[in-house]
Design a protein around this motif. Structure first.
Motif, PDB file in Angstrom:
ATOM      1  N   UNK A 133      68.663  18.388  35.594  1.00  0.00           N
ATOM      2  CA  UNK A 133      68.149  19.068  35.072  1.00  0.00           C
ATOM      3  C   UNK A 133      69.143  20.508  36.282  1.00  0.00           C
ATOM      4  N   UNK A 134      68.170  21.545  35.479  1.00  0.00           N
ATOM      5  CA  UNK A 134      69.106  22.971  35.835  1.00  0.00           C
ATOM      6  C   UNK A 134      67.857  24.109  36.310  1.00  0.00           C
ATOM      7  N   UNK A 135      68.019  25.074  36.885  1.00  0.00           N
ATOM      8  CA  UNK A 135      66.937  25.808  36.630  1.00  0.00           C
ATOM      9  C   UNK A 135      67.940  27.452  36.950  1.00  0.00           C
ATOM     10  N   UNK A 136      67.145  28.063  36.431  1.00  0.00           N
ATOM     11  CA  UNK A 136      67.376  29.571  36.381  1.00  0.00           C
ATOM     12  C   UNK A 136      66.614  30.764  36.697  1.00  0.00           C
ATOM     13  N   UNK A 137      67.196  30.709  38.574  1.00  0.00           N
ATOM     14  CA  UNK A 137      66.395  32.430  38.829  1.00  0.00           C
ATOM     15  C   UNK A 137      66.546  33.858  38.905  1.00  0.00           C
ATOM     16  N   UNK A 138      66.127  34.519  38.121  1.00  0.00           N
ATOM     17  CA  UNK A 138      66.588  36.018  37.166  1.00  0.00           C
ATOM     18  C   UNK A 138      66.271  36.909  38.569  1.00  0.00           C
ATOM     19  N   UNK A 139      67.793  37.471  39.208  1.00  0.00           N
ATOM     20  CA  UNK A 139      67.566  38.396  40.488  1.00  0.00           C
ATOM     21  C   UNK A 139      67.299  39.986  39.559  1.00  0.00           C
ATOM     22  N   UNK A 140      66.645  40.368  40.191  1.00  0.00           N
ATOM     23  CA  UNK A 140      66.683  42.391  40.107  1.00  0.00           C
ATOM     24  C   UNK A 140      68.073  43.428  40.704  1.00  0.00           C
ATOM     25  N   UNK A 141      67.976  43.995  40.403  1.00  0.00           N
ATOM     26  CA  UNK A 141      69.156  45.004  40.762  1.00  0.00           C
ATOM     27  C   UNK A 141      70.488  44.168  41.832  1.00  0.00           C
ATOM     28  N   UNK A 142      69.492  44.552  43.359  1.00  0.00           N
ATOM     29  CA  UNK A 142      70.484  43.874  44.029  1.00  0.00           C
ATOM     30  C   UNK A 142      70.443  42.271  44.425  1.00  0.00           C
ATOM     31  N   UNK A 143      69.560  41.895  43.656  1.00  0.00           N
ATOM     32  CA  UNK A 143      69.639  40.323  44.207  1.00  0.00           C
ATOM     33  C   UNK A 143      70.441  39.429  42.755  1.00  0.00           C
ATOM     34  N   UNK A 201      69.218  19.619  30.563  1.00  0.00           N
ATOM     35  CA  UNK A 201      67.677  21.162  30.178  1.00  0.00           C
ATOM     36  C   UNK A 201      67.813  22.033  31.221  1.00  0.00           C
ATOM     37  N   UNK A 202      66.995  23.127  30.706  1.00  0.00           N
ATOM     38  CA  UNK A 202      67.338  23.705  31.104  1.00  0.00           C
ATOM     39  C   UNK A 202      66.246  25.001  31.450  1.00  0.00           C
ATOM     40  N   UNK A 203      65.275  25.510  32.881  1.00  0.00           N
ATOM     41  CA  UNK A 203      64.535  26.124  32.912  1.00  0.00           C
ATOM     42  C   UNK A 203      64.300  27.264  33.556  1.00  0.00           C
ATOM     43  N   UNK A 204      63.936  28.199  32.553  1.00  0.00           N
ATOM     44  CA  UNK A 204      64.935  28.997  33.101  1.00  0.00           C
ATOM     45  C   UNK A 204      63.128  30.052  33.473  1.00  0.00           C
ATOM     46  N   UNK A 205      63.709  31.536  34.343  1.00  0.00           N
ATOM     47  CA  UNK A 205      61.863  31.944  34.456  1.00  0.00           C
ATOM     48  C   UNK A 205      61.665  32.761  33.006  1.00  0.00           C
ATOM     49  N   UNK A 206      60.740  33.193  32.965  1.00  0.00           N
ATOM     50  CA  UNK A 206      60.488  33.465  31.569  1.00  0.00           C
ATOM     51  C   UNK A 206      59.677  34.603  31.630  1.00  0.00           C
ATOM     52  N   UNK A 207      58.775  35.318  33.009  1.00  0.00           N
ATOM     53  CA  UNK A 207      58.008  35.765  33.247  1.00  0.00           C
ATOM     54  C   UNK A 207      58.758  37.216  34.451  1.00  0.00           C
ATOM     55  N   UNK A 208      58.323  38.169  34.694  1.00  0.00           N
ATOM     56  CA  UNK A 208      58.964  39.001  34.819  1.00  0.00           C
ATOM     57  C   UNK A 208      60.367  39.178  34.546  1.00  0.00           C
ATOM     58  N   UNK A 209      60.909  39.867  35.477  1.00  0.00           N
ATOM     59  CA  UNK A 209      63.035  40.341  34.653  1.00  0.00           C
ATOM     60  C   UNK A 209      63.150  39.038  33.828  1.00  0.00           C
ATOM     61  N   UNK A 210      63.043  37.959  33.518  1.00  0.00           N
ATOM     62  CA  UNK A 210      62.892  36.871  32.937  1.00  0.00           C
ATOM     63  C   UNK A 210      62.577  37.379  31.998  1.00  0.00           C
ATOM     64  N   UNK A 211      62.248  38.076  31.327  1.00  0.00           N
ATOM     65  CA  UNK A 211      60.947  37.422  29.994  1.00  0.00           C
ATOM     66  C   UNK A 211      62.310  38.325  28.786  1.00  0.00           C
ATOM     67  N   UNK A 212      62.836  38.946  29.802  1.00  0.00           N
ATOM     68  CA  UNK A 212      63.680  40.233  28.197  1.00  0.00           C
ATOM     69  C   UNK A 212      64.929  39.411  28.096  1.00  0.00           C
TER      70      UNK A 212
END
Length: 339
Positions: free
Chosen positions: A229-239, A281-292
């Motif tokens: 399993x994999x997880x993807x956390x989307x960073x914004x700006x300098x994250x 399987x990839x779980x990806x952030x779907x709200x916030x910056x991940x929504x796009x």
């Protein structure tokens, strides 16, 4: 006078019921009293509204209270007093003015929602003075929560303002859970979790919340490299945007991160990594910056599932990670930035 009351308490001690009774007391004691009740989610607003309606059914039968359901969630008493419910997921409270507010599960709310949305609704009432010109005569703020993140609630708990009254009570003092059961639970969960959930204490990583020492992978140690399993956390700006991959045993077998790149390029790099280790399987952030970006990734990597991040889900993740470290159900690479 006391204008702010902050209750820092353990879970399952009846704090929402206390808030309910306080609101009723305000409205029944004062004609035209306007009360706002704020909860973290829309679902909690709906459930609390149902509790009020069930409890006050006899008054409704006598036409002493009128209920308005979804989406407004409010009740109006015969004396003109009114209680309205709001979710902190939105800022729909901005146009309202209240004499008193109750903030339930305050530890789960974002600072910006409270500071810019909730607090201003009661500022006019808090500014009213008595005949001697003293503040604290009318407007009231009551906060109730289990201590979680160090947000605005934490600062209210730590306040030394003479107009703030702060109290803390534990699961032992709550009276709803048998102390013998609490004693048993204490022996089976991490100390930091017990202090937080049952003793109403703020804890942090510096207080030993994450005891991961025995879970750090040793140099040369071999692991099953088949990705589960994999997880993807989307960073914004300098994250950083961070990809974490685990095998079935819970070992972290890949950790990659990117920043200061176009999102499409980062997503393509993520997909390339995943395909190189067996396409988990990839779980990806779907709200916030991940929504796009989630639709972009789904079109190119069919094994993608959305994951909604909220204050509640983040705290659940933290508590689960604490347990995984304590039960050695996870191992992590020896990376300083990860530690």
């Amino acid at each position: 006078g006391i204008s702010n009351v902050t209750v820092c308490c353990a879970r399952q001690v009846g704090k929402s019921t206390v808030g309910l009774l306080i609101a009723l007391g305000w409205c029944l004691d004062h004609a035209e009293f306007q009360c706002g009740i704020f909860l973290p989610t829309y679902k909690q607003c709906k459930n609390m509204y149902r509790r009020y309606k069930s409890m006050l059914a006899p008054l409704e039968d006598k036409e002493l209270v009128k209920f308005i359901g979804s989406p407004e969630f409010s009740l109006t008493f015969w004396n003109g007093s009114r209680i309205q419910f709001f979710s902190s997921e939105t800022d729909t409270m901005r146009s309202f003015t209240f004499d008193g507010i109750i903030v339930d599960e305050a530890g789960l709310m974002k600072d910006e929602i409270f500071n810019a949305g909730i607090q201003p609704t009661v500022n006019v009432a808090l500014s009213k003075t008595d005949e001697d010109g003293e503040l604290g005569h009318w407007g009231k703020v009551v906060m109730l929560s289990t201590p979680l993140t160090k947000n605005f609630f934490y600062h209210h708990v730590m306040s030394e303002d003479p107009m703030h009254w702060v109290t803390r009570f534990t699961a032992y003092e709550g009276g709803l859970t048998d102390p013998r059961l609490i004693d048993k639970i204490k022996k089976t969960i991490p100390e930091a979790v017990f202090l937080n959930e049952y003793m109403a204490e703020f804890v942090s990583s510096g207080s030993g919340m994450f005891k991961f020492g025995e879970c750090v992978q040793k140099e040369g140690e071999l692991f099953d490299m088949k990705a589960h399993v994999a997880g993807l956390d989307i960073g914004s700006k300098d994250d950083y945007t961070v990809l974490t991959v685990q095998n079935k045993a819970g070992d972290v077998i890949m950790l990659e991160r990117w920043r200061h790149q176009e999102y499409d390029k980062m997503y393509d790099a993520v997909i390339k990594c995943l395909k190189s280790i067996g396409s988990p399987i990839l779980y990806m952030e779907s709200n916030g910056v991940g929504q796009q970006g989630i639709e972009y990734v789904k079109q190119r990597y069919s094994r993608t599932k959305g994951w909604n991040t909220s204050n509640k889900s983040k705290n659940e993740i933290i508590h689960q990670l604490i347990l995984d470290f304590n039960t050695k159900s996870i191992t992590i690479p020896s990376l300083e930035e990860l530690k």
